[in-house]
Design an enzyme around this catalytic site. Sequence first.
Site, PDB file in Angstrom:
ATOM      1  NE  ARG A 160     -70.390 -30.008  15.974  1.00 47.36           N
ATOM      2  CZ  ARG A 160     -69.924 -29.022  16.755  1.00 47.36           C
ATOM      3  NH1 ARG A 160     -69.955 -29.143  18.061  1.00 47.36           N
ATOM      4  NH2 ARG A 160     -69.422 -27.927  16.217  1.00 47.36           N
ATOM      5  CG  MET A 168     -80.604 -28.316   3.058  1.00 48.22           C
ATOM      6  SD  MET A 168     -80.463 -29.696   1.879  1.00 48.22           S
ATOM      7  CE  MET A 168     -79.053 -30.566   2.539  1.00 48.22           C
ATOM      8  CG  ASN A 169     -76.964 -28.003   8.783  1.00 50.20           C
ATOM      9  OD1 ASN A 169     -78.073 -27.882   9.241  1.00 50.20           O
ATOM     10  ND2 ASN A 169     -75.978 -28.466   9.527  1.00 50.20           N
ATOM     11  CG  ASP A 170     -73.727 -30.897   8.364  1.00 51.78           C
ATOM     12  OD1 ASP A 170     -73.775 -29.718   8.000  1.00 51.78           O
ATOM     13  OD2 ASP A 170     -73.207 -31.251   9.444  1.00 51.78           O
ATOM     14  CD  GLU A 182     -68.815 -28.023  12.720  1.00 50.70           C
ATOM     15  OE1 GLU A 182     -69.563 -27.779  13.678  1.00 50.70           O
ATOM     16  OE2 GLU A 182     -68.930 -27.480  11.609  1.00 50.70           O
TER      17      GLU A 182
HETATM   18  C1  FRU Z   1     -71.676 -28.958  10.556  1.00 52.98           C
HETATM   19  C2  FRU Z   1     -72.412 -29.097  11.864  1.00 52.98           C
HETATM   20  C3  FRU Z   1     -72.074 -30.417  12.539  1.00 52.98           C
HETATM   21  C4  FRU Z   1     -73.265 -30.643  13.426  1.00 52.98           C
HETATM   22  C5  FRU Z   1     -74.388 -30.116  12.587  1.00 52.98           C
HETATM   23  C6  FRU Z   1     -75.476 -29.435  13.359  1.00 52.98           C
HETATM   24  O1  FRU Z   1     -72.318 -28.163   9.639  1.00 52.98           O
HETATM   25  O2  FRU Z   1     -72.149 -28.012  12.700  1.00 52.98           O
HETATM   26  O3  FRU Z   1     -70.851 -30.428  13.219  1.00 52.98           O
HETATM   27  O4  FRU Z   1     -73.427 -31.980  13.769  1.00 52.98           O
HETATM   28  O5  FRU Z   1     -73.811 -29.184  11.684  1.00 52.98           O
HETATM   29  O6  FRU Z   1     -76.503 -29.051  12.508  1.00 52.98           O
END
Ligand code: FRU
Length: 514
Positions: free
Chosen positions: A177, A53-55, A236
């Site tokens: 984005r 998982m990320n954001d 971002e």
């Molecule tokens: C930030 C990011 C965002 C992008 C997403 C892709 O961590 O790079 O800019 O939308 O993660 O997983």
Amino acid sequence: MSIKELAENANHKDFDSKRHQELLDKANEAVANTDVDPRWHPLVHVAPKAGWMNDPNGVCYFNGRYHMFFQHYPYGSKWGPMHWGHATSTDLVTWQRESIALAPSEKYDEDGVWSGTSLVLSEGELAVFYTGNRWVNGEDDTDGKVQTQCLAVSTDGQNFTKLGPILEAPEGVEDIRDPKVWREADRWWMIIGVSAPVEDGPNRGQVWLYSSDDLIDWEFERVLYEDPDPLCYMVECPDFFEMDGKRVLVYCPMTTAPRRGYGQRNGHNNGYAAGDWEPGGEFVVKHEFSQFDWGHHYYAPQSLRVPDGRQIIFGWMGGFELPLASQKDDAWSGHLATPRVLELDDDYVLRATPIAEFAELRDVDNAVVLDEFTLGVDETRELLEDAGPVDIELEVDLTKTSSEQVSLLVNRISDTEYAEVAYDSLSNRVVLDRGKVGSTDRGYRAAPYTGGDVLKLRVIIDRGSVEVIIGDGEHAVSSLVFPREGKRGIALASTGGKIAVNKLAIYPLRSIWA
Ligand code: FRU
């Protein structure tokens, strides 16, 4: 604006919901069939059952529940074609895992449903805005990417209908984005993070502002903000919100600046600028970019104004500087940070402290609570021999403290193996040092100490992470910490002098999973 009106005006009217559901079923099954090693997997932080998982994405309060979506790759512990994972809560303290909400299924998002935000249109009507990512060569980013801002809607917060692109990238812009959309002064507004081409130089990290009167057609308003670092090439996950009549822009600059000194140590860092803004006008910055959390792992935070008026921020504890130990054999990577409530003072300084209700997880009957005492010169006092997740509050009178460091040793396997959370009086910083933790993922981070004579530290320890909140939340240090197998003791230690403790409390924490 209603879902019906949006669907009528949408750019994409033939979404194949059956195919999308099949992709979601396959992804959910992959997660269900993956066993993680529990040794570091979080008990008091939100994370999927398995996988990457990320954001945090689309955080909202909708139909009586808090919804937390997040960037999720269900098929492994590495970043891959992004889905939106999902968890919900009624109280922001205990959480329930939900089925994956969005999968890459359309031409415009075939290589990833990237980050975005939610907008509650009305009772029972939710819209989400996200970036659809497509690799030009269909494989990876080596030949470029096409990023399109997209819209999807839902009436239950669980099942979504994709309504397609609402904003194409302008010619020559590749990295654009993470839309955030809000309503103000009778218009819809959107900001996006951009790597903006400029004449005779490297791209600059900017935040672009758009507006709309129907959420489908968007008009470019202005460059709202450019990161002051000339080597910042991309911004971002921008978040822009009002607090007490002022404006805060939280964002994540990506820079090629050399890593010297304490700040911006990670490939990906977070921070904020604050100032004034009126719809249609310029963002007048009163407080220049300042790092927000100085740890190895705090990124892509997204905030929500909750019904009682607090602005609460949710960050991701993970990183793109890989591998992380948990990825190798444990089948997972990344979790959210503890939700933090934001305050902005008259000087436009932002503070963030764990939400008050987080204390509901404390098992007070089994707490270690020590009132005023003095720790002698070069003394180490064991406080717990073996701890699970805990919430620690430490208060020290620095006027009566001669020790060079005020050290909390956590994940203490032995006298020589531990992670250290310390106020270091020489550098006047608060340090989180993983150097002796006995596993991989070493290194330290250090935030400035801007508090007064009474040092206050709040330390939240999970099975694989440590969050340190300093003073009244001016700074924090959050990192994943992976201790070697063994006991996870907690001790307080002094160096070359005494420590005058006003208060020390260690509360075992219950799991957040309902
Ligand atoms: C930030 C990011 C965002 C992008 C997403 C892709 O961590 O790079 O800019 O939308 O993660 O997983």
